[in-house]
Each structure stands twice: as C-alpha cells, then as structure tokens.
Design an enzyme around this catalytic site. Structure first.
Site, PDB file in Angstrom:
ATOM      1  CB  CYS A   1     -24.666  17.098 -12.107  1.00 51.96           C
ATOM      2  SG  CYS A   1     -25.026  15.568 -12.996  1.00 51.96           S
TER       3      CYS A   1
ATOM      4  CG  ASP B   1      10.246  13.244  14.162  1.00 54.89           C
ATOM      5  OD1 ASP B   1      10.609  12.592  15.146  1.00 54.89           O
ATOM      6  OD2 ASP B   1      10.520  14.444  14.001  1.00 54.89           O
TER       7      ASP B   1
ATOM      8  CG  ASP C   1      10.785  16.358  16.637  1.00 51.82           C
ATOM      9  OD1 ASP C   1      11.218  15.744  17.621  1.00 51.82           O
ATOM     10  OD2 ASP C   1      11.511  16.811  15.725  1.00 51.82           O
TER      11      ASP C   1
ATOM     12  CB  CYS D   1     -21.339  14.392 -15.118  1.00 55.05           C
ATOM     13  SG  CYS D   1     -22.845  15.197 -15.680  1.00 55.05           S
TER      14      CYS D   1
ATOM     15  CG  ASP E   1      12.873  16.083  11.417  1.00 51.48           C
ATOM     16  OD1 ASP E   1      12.268  15.021  11.156  1.00 51.48           O
ATOM     17  OD2 ASP E   1      13.943  16.116  12.032  1.00 51.48           O
TER      18      ASP E   1
END
Length: 794
Positions: free
Chosen positions: A13, A682, A460, A16, A678
C-alpha cells in the site's frame, strides 16, 4: 552524485512505500529517494563518498521489506525475463493461497451454519445472517451436521482456520509486526489487527467457553469471517497482480522486438550466438525476414528494412552499404552484412526501454497528495476503529461485546488504503508504456503531469516543422563578382582552371560552390551540409580552409586559397549590398557568400515541410493551444513556412539567448509552455520551457535534451503527448476520487452509522470483498489508457 535502482518486495500500500521512502531520505548521503509501489522499485540519488547501494538495501530491509540490487552484467532483456519469472512464481504462490483460502472459507461457512441456526445463540455477524437461507436445504441433506455439539464445531472451525492464518495470510502478520517494530503502520497492520482480533476472540471462545458463559455471554466464534477476509483480500491481490502485469506489457513488447540470437561472422565462419555475446565491431549476417539484432552499419548488400517501430512509417526504407541500422527493425527480402556499433544496453531500443522503466518509477506531483494522506491514514483508521469498538460496547445493543468486535473489525478491513496507493502509479505506468508504443518517450510522472497543463506550444522550424535536411535549389553568382573575377586565376574544382569569364553562369556556380562548400565543410549546420552535398554531387573538389571561425546563429568565415570567404545570413553580410531576388517558395532560405569583402552570390536552400506538420498544428490549435514558431531563420522564410502550416505567430532571426527570452516572455504572460526542438541549438529554450520536447531522428535519438522525446521525429507526437497527459490526469483524478470517496463513505457505514436509522451493518467479510474490489477497479480504470492516443497516432 550517483543513482541506484533497487528492487523492493513486500510493499502492499501507499503507507508501505512512504515508509521505505522516508527511511531512505533520512539516510546520510541520500539527496533524493523515490519509491514506486506499482513497479516495486526504489530510485535513489546518493553521494558515493557517504553511502553505497549495498548500504541502501540494508536500510530498506531494516524497514521490514525485501531489497535487492540488479545484477550489473545482466542485459535489459535478461533482467526483464528474470522479473517475469519472479512475477510468475509470485502469481502461482498467490493462486495456491487463494485456492486454499476460498476452499476453507466455503467449508467454514458450512460448519458455521449450525451455530447461527435457531436453537443456538449467534447471528451477530450480518454476513452469516445472509447465509441463513442455505441452512434449511443443508439441514435436509446433512442433518447430522446440525446434531454436532457447538464445542466440536468450534474446534473443527479452528482446525480449518489455522492453515489459512499461518500460511495463506502469514505475510499480513509478519509485515504488520515489522512495521510495528519500526513504529509504523500500513495496510497489513489493519488486516492483522482486524483478523487477529477476531481470531483471538474466537480462539478464546473455543478453548475456554466456560469463561464467557460465566459472564452471561455465549461463546461466539468468527473463524468464518477471518477466513473469508483473508481469502477475499488474497483474491483481490491476485487479480491486482494480474492487472499490473498487463500494465507493464508495453515494455515487454518493446523489448521483445530484439531477437534472442544473432549470426556472427568470425574468421569467415558463421556462428550463431546469443545476443548478449555480440561485441562492437563484430560482423553479422542478417537474413531476409529476420530482425536486426543490434545497432550497426551495413557493410554489404541491400534490402528494404521495416523501421516502423521507430519512425512509424509503414513503408520499408532501403538500406545500402554505409547506412545505419537499428536493432529491432525488420529486414525485408535482401541479405545484409552489418558491423555492430552499439550492443547491449547501449542500443537505441535498450535506451528506449530503460527510459520508459525509469519514467514508470517516478512520481508525478499529484502523487504527493496521496502520499501525505497515506502517512496519517492508517493511524487515523486505527483510532476510528477503537472509537467504534468503545461506542458499540458502551451504548450498542446486546450482545455488546460481539457487536463492538464485528464493527471494529469491519472498519479496519474496509479502510485498507490499497486503492489510494495504486491510484497514481498504475495510471503513470500504463500511460508511459502506451506513449513508448506510439513513439513518445516521457521521462517521468512530472513531465507527464505538466504536459496536461500546457497552454502554449513553441515549435522550432528546422527539423521540427520541416524535414531538417535542406536541399540546394539554386546557386546564383553575383554579376559584379563575376566581372571582377574575370581575368584572375582561381583554383576551382578538380581542374583548378581559370576563374569564370564574365557572364559564364555555369562556371560561376562552380566557383561559388567551391568557395562556400570549402568553408562550410567544417560546419555542422544543416544548411552547410546541403551546400557540401550539392558541391559533391556536381563534382567540385573542395579545398582545406586555411582558417575557420563559426559564430552561432550568424554564419562562418575562413580563408580558401588566400581569399577571405564569409558564408551566412544577412546579419553576417549586413555591410554588403544584398539587393537581389529572394526565394519565394515556402521553406527556402538564402545563404550569402562573400569573397574578399565582395558579395559573390547567393545559394538558395529549401527545407521541405514535413507532410504531417500542418495537420499536427491544426490539432494543437483545435485543442485550444496557442502555437508559436521560434526560429533563427530570417523572417520572410519563417513567415512563409508558418503560413503554409497555419502558424500566425512567428518569432524569427532569434539567436539561442533570444529564444530563451521568448520562452520566458510567454511564461510571464501566464502560459505553461511546451517547447519542441532538435535538442541541440535549442537546448537553452528546451531547458527553460515547462515541458521540453526533443525531436528524435530515428537512430540518433536526443533522449537527454528534453523531458519528452518524440522518437519518430513527427510533430504529431506533440499533440499526442499532450492528449496522453490529459487523459492520464483524467484517469488519475478519477482513481483518487473513487479511492477517497470509497473510504469516506465506507468507513462510517462499517462503523455502524446507518444502524440507528435502517438497522444496516457491514460484515467484515463483505468489507474485505469491497476493499479488494476497490483496488481492482482502480487498476482496471488505469488500463483504459492502453487505448489512448489511437486517433492522434493514426
């Protein structure tokens, strides 16, 4: 800092995983710890000088859970196979425990019926009251059962219950004790408290019934409730485990694309080896119809290769000597000899699978809500159960002690936070796997969640909207340069002949390409590559430049045969007379060439728009997103591309720092920004964006450039990623709502809130069935994401 991935077993759970995560986070040298309940993994960032992976496993074991490190030499496929084998073994064991539990549950129910029949005190358990209808035919077919003494029946029930408690449900008690030793509580604590209290009460009633009778109480037993609770919870765990395996099927399908064996040519002899035995530099034979075993390059032969698993394109691509091959793609009808370049965990396919596995192990921010609630939920439930017991004992109807016990046990069982812990990780696991199948690699739950909140998408141009592989469409020498060069000797091309006479356009084009390509051959810009390729196609032999200088976003300069050559955009040549024709076709760009300070001419380069770009951008706009083109190209070319694909807002002539500023500007306007580029030029803008999306290029996937990678390099993947994120968030919110609503509504009912009005109570056995059903429903709801993205991907 270093990272470690540790397999954690025994978690059931959210409490845990939260306890393990807290213990790891408090360990000296650990900067970040993330424990995923769904995948059963702990991802830890640590300082190697202060701790180690082995020490971290001991920390986890100290919390009461199992922990083991992956074998370092194990291939990804072998690791997945091992996990599948372990998972199959766990399912088999769980199935046997369920079978024993259900069989014992039916038997205890039958043996308990005489104790609830008229003539015997009992019937305090509402579940057994529902079973009263079966007692009449049972009395008819097995009358001897109803003549057995109650004491004998209780001992028979004890004998049947013991194997279920000590074997089938043993893990609930051992894990609850481990949590208690570490001053914690989890789902196992609730189950152990509930069933343990009912079992000990029933045990006392069986062994010392006189003590109860002396105090005016009938020695009631609840062995059937204990067995039913354990059996139904185990059944829910088994169904949940099966559903989890379906959630992780996407990874296994990806990993299964690579063959298990390969034909290696060593010393001229063909040898079939396991894929793990292939080394970089090995020469391999790939026969028709076989999958490419590893990443490499064709050295002999030609064939059509189906690369749809990467590119999404159904048409095979012809591969010849010198072309790269990607492991997992399918060879067509030709035989290929290839040289292995990347093997094992370094192949594109393995990197994709590894990236998806890492993403599935990370938590989105929305998970923090469930974690905070889970941290206090179990202790709160124990308090509520205690209050319920005291209330029923103090003011409830007779028999008060029995009614108090039944109601408290029902509260403990129905409140197990399994569904709460599974609400988020199941959805993330299915979504990231589905995304990988569609060529969208999401680097974790954080990126998955943020993508759903995007309001503006910045694109871009080169390589994102366009193909990114420009082609030269025109070479135009300047008339003034041709006249000035007339009569001078210039080494041009293979012939190193005289400079072009005035008016000789063909020779002028060769001379222009010679100077431009000789400098551009040292540049990595896509436009430079196009110029060098066209020069080679025309047979122009290039010179080695005597000097070379590159200025990002502006152009290049160098010396060729003693001449100063400058190649680039209008910025670089601003001082020159640049009047002349501008290219009119969308996607075209003019590269200007200057020789010795004079304009030598222009080279027109066209970068075709990708076929799916216009449709992808229309889909983004239809989703209510603002779309912006951000490019370093000149404005007229950028606006032509924007008009052709339906982008009206264009930011052009932008250097890397100006792209970064543009992203910040949108964020200051209140936008949540996704940037697709790319992943190289960028990079600053991708890092600044709320969601960075790197365009993949098939064999050279920019996996580290953004939080999301589009393996196929298709702009439609941007819309797909956003749609997948929104669908995931929708499923997560549904899961969390139902998990919370289930507990908010069920706990008061189990405590007896409806009893004063309607006389309704909730049996512990029915509470166990409802709890198990809630967990299975959460996982099943998350599995609906396996169908997400069908429209966008089409």
């Amino acid at each position: 800092m270093a990272d470690a991935s540790i397999r954690v077993t025994g978690m059931s759970c959210a409490a845990c995983s939260a306890r393990v995560e807290r213990s790891l986070s408090r360990t000296p040298g650990v900067s970040r710890a993330n424990v995923n309940l769904m995948t059963g993994t702990a991802t830890v960032a640590y300082d190697p000088a202060r701790t180690s992976p082995h020490a971290l496993t001991e920390v986890i074991r100290g919390t009461g859970y199992g922990a083991e490190l992956p074998e370092p030499d194990l291939t990804l496929e072998a690791e997945l196979e091992r996990e599948d084998h372990q998972h199959a073994g766990e399912l088999r064991l769980l199935r046997r425990k369920v079978a024993l539990g259900l069989a014992a549950a039916v038997l205890t129910m039958v043996l308990s019926m005489p104790l609830t029949a008229p003539g015997h005190a009992g019937g305090a358990d509402p579940f057994m009251r529902l079973m009263m209808w079966a007692s009449a035919p049972l009395r008819q077919f097995a009358p001897g059962l109803f003549r057995l003494s109650p004491d004998l029946l209780r001992y028979l029930l004890l004998g049947i219950t013991l194997p279920v408690v000590t074997w089938s449900g043993r893990q609930f008690y051992t894990r609850a004790l481990a949590a208690l030793r570490h001053r914690g509580a989890d789902m196992n604590s609730l189950i152990a408290l509930g069933t343990g209290a009912a079992f000990l009460f029933s045990l006392a009633a069986t062994l010392v019934p006189g003590w109860f009778r002396a105090r005016g109480l009938e020695p009631e037993v609840y062995f059937e409730a204990v067995v039913w609770i354990i059996a139904l919870i185990l059944l829910g765990n088994w169904l949940e485990a099966r559903a989890k395996s379906r959630a992780g099927a996407a990874i296994r399908r990806l990993a299964g694309l690579r063959p298990e064996r390969a034909t290696v040519i060593r010393d001229g002899v063909e040898v079939e080896l396991a894929i793990a035995a292939v080394l970089p530099g090995d020469e391999l034979l790939v026969r028709p119809g076989q999958r490419i075993p590893v990443d490499g390059v064709v050295v002999e032969g030609a064939s059509a290769v189906d690369e749809s698993m990467l590119t999404g394109e159904p048409m095979p691509v012809t591969r010849r000597p010198g072309d790269e091959l990607v492991g997992g793609t399918l060879n067509g009808n030709g035989a290929l000899r290839m040289r292995a370049l990347r093997v094992g965990r370094e192949t594109v396919l393995s990197r994709i699978v590894r990236l998806v596995r890492e993403a599935q192990g990370q938590k989105p921010p929305i998970q923090r809500l469930a974690d905070r609630i889970s941290a206090v939920f179990v202790p709160a439930v124990i308090v509520v159960a205690g209050v319920t017991f005291v209330t029923w004992w103090a003011i409830g109807p007779e028999p008060r002690l029995l009614n108090a016990l039944v109601s408290a046990v029902a509260v403990l069982i129905i409140a197990c936070p399994c569904a709460m812990g599974l609400a988020v990780p199941t959805a993330v696991m299915v979504a990231t796997g589905r995304g990988a199948e569609l060529g969208v690699l999401i680097r974790g739950g954080d990126a998955l969640e943020r993508a759903g909140s995007v309001t503006a998408v910045v694109l871009d141009k080169t390589g994102t909207i366009t193909e990114g592989r420009p082609e030269v469409t025109a070479v135009t020498p300047a008339a003034a340069w041709l006249r000035a060069a007339s009569g001078r000797t210039t080494a041009v091309g293979a012939g190193r002949g005289a400079a072009p006479p005035a008016g000789d356009s063909a020779a002028g084009e060769v001379a222009l390409l010679y100077f431009a390509a000789s400098v551009e051959r040292l540049s990595e810009h896509p436009l430079a590559d196009a110029i060098v390729r066209v020069a080679a196609a025309r047979g122009v032999t290039l010179a080695d430049p005597e000097s070379f200088e590159s200025e990002s976003g502006v152009g290049v300069r160098g010396r060729v045969d003693g001449h100063e050559v400058r190649v680039g955009s209008r910025r670089l040549l601003a001082a020159a007379d640049l009047r002349g024709a501008s290219p009119a076709d969308a996607g075209s760009a003019s590269v200007f060439v200057m020789v010795d300070g004079a304009l030598a001419g222009t080279i027109t380069v066209s970068d075709p728009v990708k076929p799916g770009s216009a449709r992808a951008i229309a889909a983004l706009r239809d989703s209510g997103l603002e779309v912006v083109m951000l490019t370093g190209d000149r404005r007229d070319a950028a606006e032509r591309v924007g008009a052709s694909v339906g982008v009206s807002r264009v930011v052009a002539d932008a250097l890397p720092d100006e792209k970064l500023a543009a992203i910040r500007g949108l964020q200051q306007q209140g936008h949540v920004v996704a940037m697709a580029g790319d992943g190289i030029n960028d990079a600053p803008a991708l890092a600044q964006a709320d969601v960075g999306i790197a365009m993949g290029t098939g064999t050279d996937v920019a996996m580290d450039a953004g939080q999301i990678t589009l393996v196929r390099g298709d702009l439609r993947g941007v819309a797909l990623a956003i749609d997948l994120s929104r669908a995931t968030l929708r499923i997560v919110r549904q899961n969390l709502f139902w998990a919370f609503a289930y507990n908010v509504l069920a706990i008061p009912v189990a405590a007896g809130a409806l009893y004063p009005l309607l006389g309704w109570r909730l049996s512990p056995a029915l509470a166990a069935a409802a709890m198990a059903l809630s967990s299975v429903s959460v996982v099943s709801n998350s599995l609906r994401l396996r169908r997400a993205g069908c429209v966008a991907a089409g």
